[in-house]
Motif scaffolding. Structure first.
Motif, PDB file in Angstrom:
ATOM      1  N   LEU A 126       0.818  -1.206   0.000  1.00 43.26           N
ATOM      2  CA  LEU A 126       0.000   0.000   0.000  1.00 43.26           C
ATOM      3  C   LEU A 126       0.863   1.272   0.000  1.00 43.26           C
ATOM      4  O   LEU A 126       0.393   2.341  -0.370  1.00 43.26           O
ATOM      5  CB  LEU A 126      -0.918   0.010   1.220  1.00 43.26           C
ATOM      6  CG  LEU A 126      -2.048  -1.031   1.221  1.00 43.26           C
ATOM      7  CD1 LEU A 126      -2.783  -1.019   2.554  1.00 43.26           C
ATOM      8  CD2 LEU A 126      -3.026  -0.766   0.072  1.00 43.26           C
ATOM      9  N   MET A 127       2.124   1.127   0.411  1.00 49.55           N
ATOM     10  CA  MET A 127       3.036   2.268   0.399  1.00 49.55           C
ATOM     11  C   MET A 127       3.628   2.541  -0.977  1.00 49.55           C
ATOM     12  O   MET A 127       4.156   3.628  -1.222  1.00 49.55           O
ATOM     13  CB  MET A 127       4.188   2.040   1.392  1.00 49.55           C
ATOM     14  CG  MET A 127       3.811   2.173   2.848  1.00 49.55           C
ATOM     15  SD  MET A 127       5.248   1.888   3.904  1.00 49.55           S
ATOM     16  CE  MET A 127       6.381   3.141   3.287  1.00 49.55           C
ATOM     17  N   ILE A 128       3.536   1.576  -1.873  1.00 48.93           N
ATOM     18  CA  ILE A 128       4.162   1.721  -3.195  1.00 48.93           C
ATOM     19  C   ILE A 128       3.636   2.942  -3.955  1.00 48.93           C
ATOM     20  O   ILE A 128       4.425   3.684  -4.563  1.00 48.93           O
ATOM     21  CB  ILE A 128       3.987   0.433  -4.015  1.00 48.93           C
ATOM     22  CG1 ILE A 128       4.798  -0.702  -3.393  1.00 48.93           C
ATOM     23  CG2 ILE A 128       4.409   0.644  -5.472  1.00 48.93           C
ATOM     24  CD1 ILE A 128       4.657  -2.038  -4.084  1.00 48.93           C
ATOM     25  N   PRO A 129       2.309   3.217  -3.995  1.00 44.99           N
ATOM     26  CA  PRO A 129       1.843   4.416  -4.704  1.00 44.99           C
ATOM     27  C   PRO A 129       2.473   5.706  -4.171  1.00 44.99           C
ATOM     28  O   PRO A 129       2.822   6.594  -4.949  1.00 44.99           O
ATOM     29  CB  PRO A 129       0.335   4.401  -4.457  1.00 44.99           C
ATOM     30  CG  PRO A 129      -0.004   2.967  -4.228  1.00 44.99           C
ATOM     31  CD  PRO A 129       1.177   2.405  -3.509  1.00 44.99           C
ATOM     32  N   ALA A 130       2.646   5.804  -2.842  1.00 38.05           N
ATOM     33  CA  ALA A 130       3.277   6.988  -2.264  1.00 38.05           C
ATOM     34  C   ALA A 130       4.741   7.083  -2.671  1.00 38.05           C
ATOM     35  O   ALA A 130       5.247   8.181  -2.960  1.00 38.05           O
ATOM     36  CB  ALA A 130       3.158   6.953  -0.742  1.00 38.05           C
ATOM     37  N   LEU A 131       5.420   5.925  -2.733  1.00 37.49           N
ATOM     38  CA  LEU A 131       6.829   5.912  -3.134  1.00 37.49           C
ATOM     39  C   LEU A 131       6.978   6.305  -4.606  1.00 37.49           C
ATOM     40  O   LEU A 131       7.865   7.091  -4.961  1.00 37.49           O
ATOM     41  CB  LEU A 131       7.427   4.524  -2.884  1.00 37.49           C
ATOM     42  CG  LEU A 131       8.901   4.353  -3.277  1.00 37.49           C
ATOM     43  CD1 LEU A 131       9.780   5.312  -2.496  1.00 37.49           C
ATOM     44  CD2 LEU A 131       9.340   2.906  -3.032  1.00 37.49           C
ATOM     45  N   VAL A 132       6.115   5.763  -5.452  1.00 36.00           N
ATOM     46  CA  VAL A 132       6.169   6.115  -6.883  1.00 36.00           C
ATOM     47  C   VAL A 132       5.871   7.602  -7.078  1.00 36.00           C
ATOM     48  O   VAL A 132       6.534   8.284  -7.860  1.00 36.00           O
ATOM     49  CB  VAL A 132       5.154   5.250  -7.676  1.00 36.00           C
ATOM     50  CG1 VAL A 132       5.085   5.715  -9.128  1.00 36.00           C
ATOM     51  CG2 VAL A 132       5.557   3.778  -7.619  1.00 36.00           C
ATOM     52  N   PHE A 133       4.878   8.077  -6.330  1.00 36.84           N
ATOM     53  CA  PHE A 133       4.556   9.509  -6.399  1.00 36.84           C
ATOM     54  C   PHE A 133       5.763  10.345  -5.967  1.00 36.84           C
ATOM     55  O   PHE A 133       6.084  11.367  -6.586  1.00 36.84           O
ATOM     56  CB  PHE A 133       3.351   9.806  -5.502  1.00 36.84           C
ATOM     57  CG  PHE A 133       2.938  11.244  -5.491  1.00 36.84           C
ATOM     58  CD1 PHE A 133       2.122  11.764  -6.480  1.00 36.84           C
ATOM     59  CD2 PHE A 133       3.383  12.104  -4.490  1.00 36.84           C
ATOM     60  CE1 PHE A 133       1.744  13.091  -6.475  1.00 36.84           C
ATOM     61  CE2 PHE A 133       3.007  13.427  -4.473  1.00 36.84           C
ATOM     62  CZ  PHE A 133       2.196  13.926  -5.464  1.00 36.84           C
ATOM     63  N   GLY A 134       6.439   9.905  -4.899  1.00 37.26           N
ATOM     64  CA  GLY A 134       7.625  10.616  -4.432  1.00 37.26           C
ATOM     65  C   GLY A 134       8.736  10.624  -5.459  1.00 37.26           C
ATOM     66  O   GLY A 134       9.434  11.636  -5.627  1.00 37.26           O
ATOM     67  N   LEU A 135       8.923   9.509  -6.169  1.00 36.64           N
ATOM     68  CA  LEU A 135       9.958   9.438  -7.208  1.00 36.64           C
ATOM     69  C   LEU A 135       9.654  10.397  -8.354  1.00 36.64           C
ATOM     70  O   LEU A 135      10.553  11.052  -8.894  1.00 36.64           O
ATOM     71  CB  LEU A 135      10.089   8.012  -7.723  1.00 36.64           C
ATOM     72  CG  LEU A 135      10.656   6.981  -6.738  1.00 36.64           C
ATOM     73  CD1 LEU A 135      10.566   5.575  -7.321  1.00 36.64           C
ATOM     74  CD2 LEU A 135      12.104   7.321  -6.384  1.00 36.64           C
ATOM     75  N   ILE A 136       8.383  10.477  -8.735  1.00 40.31           N
ATOM     76  CA  ILE A 136       7.993  11.399  -9.815  1.00 40.31           C
ATOM     77  C   ILE A 136       8.230  12.848  -9.393  1.00 40.31           C
ATOM     78  O   ILE A 136       8.777  13.662 -10.149  1.00 40.31           O
ATOM     79  CB  ILE A 136       6.521  11.179 -10.200  1.00 40.31           C
ATOM     80  CG1 ILE A 136       6.340   9.787 -10.820  1.00 40.31           C
ATOM     81  CG2 ILE A 136       6.049  12.258 -11.175  1.00 40.31           C
ATOM     82  CD1 ILE A 136       4.898   9.434 -11.098  1.00 40.31           C
ATOM     83  N   MET A 137       7.824  13.183  -8.160  1.00 41.36           N
ATOM     84  CA  MET A 137       8.029  14.545  -7.664  1.00 41.36           C
ATOM     85  C   MET A 137       9.521  14.846  -7.495  1.00 41.36           C
ATOM     86  O   MET A 137       9.960  15.970  -7.716  1.00 41.36           O
ATOM     87  CB  MET A 137       7.305  14.731  -6.332  1.00 41.36           C
ATOM     88  CG  MET A 137       5.789  14.701  -6.426  1.00 41.36           C
ATOM     89  SD  MET A 137       5.134  16.002  -7.510  1.00 41.36           S
ATOM     90  CE  MET A 137       4.579  15.013  -8.915  1.00 41.36           C
ATOM     91  N   ALA A 138      10.300  13.831  -7.113  1.00 39.28           N
ATOM     92  CA  ALA A 138      11.745  14.025  -6.978  1.00 39.28           C
ATOM     93  C   ALA A 138      12.383  14.344  -8.326  1.00 39.28           C
ATOM     94  O   ALA A 138      13.273  15.199  -8.429  1.00 39.28           O
ATOM     95  CB  ALA A 138      12.385  12.772  -6.370  1.00 39.28           C
TER      96      ALA A 138
END
Length: 311
Positions: free
Chosen positions: A103-115
């Motif tokens: 469930l944390m993966i979407p937040a991590l992917v979102f963080g990578l895109i924003m990074a």
């Protein structure tokens, strides 16, 4: 099961963008507005047009956005996961076989895109925009501009030069102009003309006057000579550019300039350059950390129903 998991993760991922865009618009807009209000005097005192003003202040928007993105991303993810948990959707997803790490993966992917977005802003967009911003600001402050002269009053836009105009039309034409020049220690020059045209921001500012007289007062002999003219161009020579080069701030420098500075610079300035370079490269890591922390706060945190809203 894999299709279900991917569908649920996409569902969470796209739900993050809804509060993200709203918070970005509101928070960035407020900070940007507070920063731009102090430049309103450019419209009042310099006569800058609204179009030029908004172009000018828009140059600092990417810098503000890159600084706020970690906080915005954190708030958006916390809101999304909290809403999903309040609506018992997180419990339903866990019942369907998804672990909290998944469930944390979407937040991590979102963080990578924003990074990735932050690294582009910090290394490409922001330095170029901030360089234009500071250069334009320097030109407005140091250049002789028609907008700095107000009708019906005396002004000294440059040291030892006094200008008075009776009226200024919208196209820049002036009526009844006086120019007093005391830059020469031996000769004082005074120009009186019925009409004139003053250049706007220019490398070598000048004033063209028509139907007037030029009075030269020789201080050594106390003699005065008068020259009548139909057209006369008064040029304002700037200080030697070699001694008037603006030192660019660290925010205006590229990564190459920050990590390979000029050898002539002292160690203090070099250290500031290195610090800014490392800050730009490490800022995406902060954003990823904020995104994963936001997801962990909701997924692994224990909340009582009565206190969940307060938290």
């Amino acid at each position: 099961m894999k299709n279900l998991n991917s569908t649920l993760m996409r569902y969470i991922f796209f739900n993050i963008f809804k509060p993200f865009f709203l918070i970005t618009f509101v928070l960035t807009g407020l900070v940007w507005l507070s920063r731009t209000l102090k430049y309103v005097d450019l419209i009042i005192n310099k006569g800058l047009s609204l179009t030029s003003y908004f172009w000018f202040v828009s140059l600092i928007a990417p810098k503000i956005l890159s600084l706020l993105l970690p906080l915005i991303s954190f708030a958006a993810i916390v809101y999304t996961y909290f809403k999903l948990r309040s609506d018992s959707e997180i419990i339903a997803m866990e019942t369907a076989g998804m672990s909290k790490l998944k469930l944390m993966i979407p937040a991590l992917v979102f963080g990578l895109i924003m990074a990735a977005l932050v690294i582009i802003i910090e290394t490409k967009i922001s330095p170029k925009n901030y360089k234009k911003f500071k250069s334009f600001q320097s030109d407005l402050r140091n250049s002789f501009a028609i907008s700095s002269v107000q009708e019906g009053s005396f002004h000294s836009p440059i040291a030892n030069i006094t200008v008075y105009v009776d009226s200024i039309s919208s196209n820049g034409t002036t009526k009844n102009i006086l120019i007093n020049n005391k830059r020469n220690k031996n000769i004082e020059s005074t120009i009186l003309a019925k009409e004139g045209i003053m250049s706007n921001i220019h490398t070598n500012p000048y004033i063209t006057v028509f139907n007037g007289s030029r009075y030269l007062n020789y201080k050594n002999s106390n003699e005065t000579s008068v020259l009548k003219f139909d057209k006369y161009e008064f040029k304002i020579k700037q200080v030697n550019n070699a001694t008037n080069i603006r030192f660019r701030h660290v925010e205006e420098r590229s990564l190459k300039e920050l990590f390979i500075p000029d050898e002539k610079l002292n160690n203090k300035v070099k250290n500031e350059f290195y610090s800014e370079g490392h800050r730009r490269l490490s800022s995406p890591l902060l954003l990823i950390f904020m995104c994963t922390t936001a997801a962990c706060t909701i997924l692994f945190g224990k909340m009582r129903k009565k206190l969940s809203s307060k938290k």
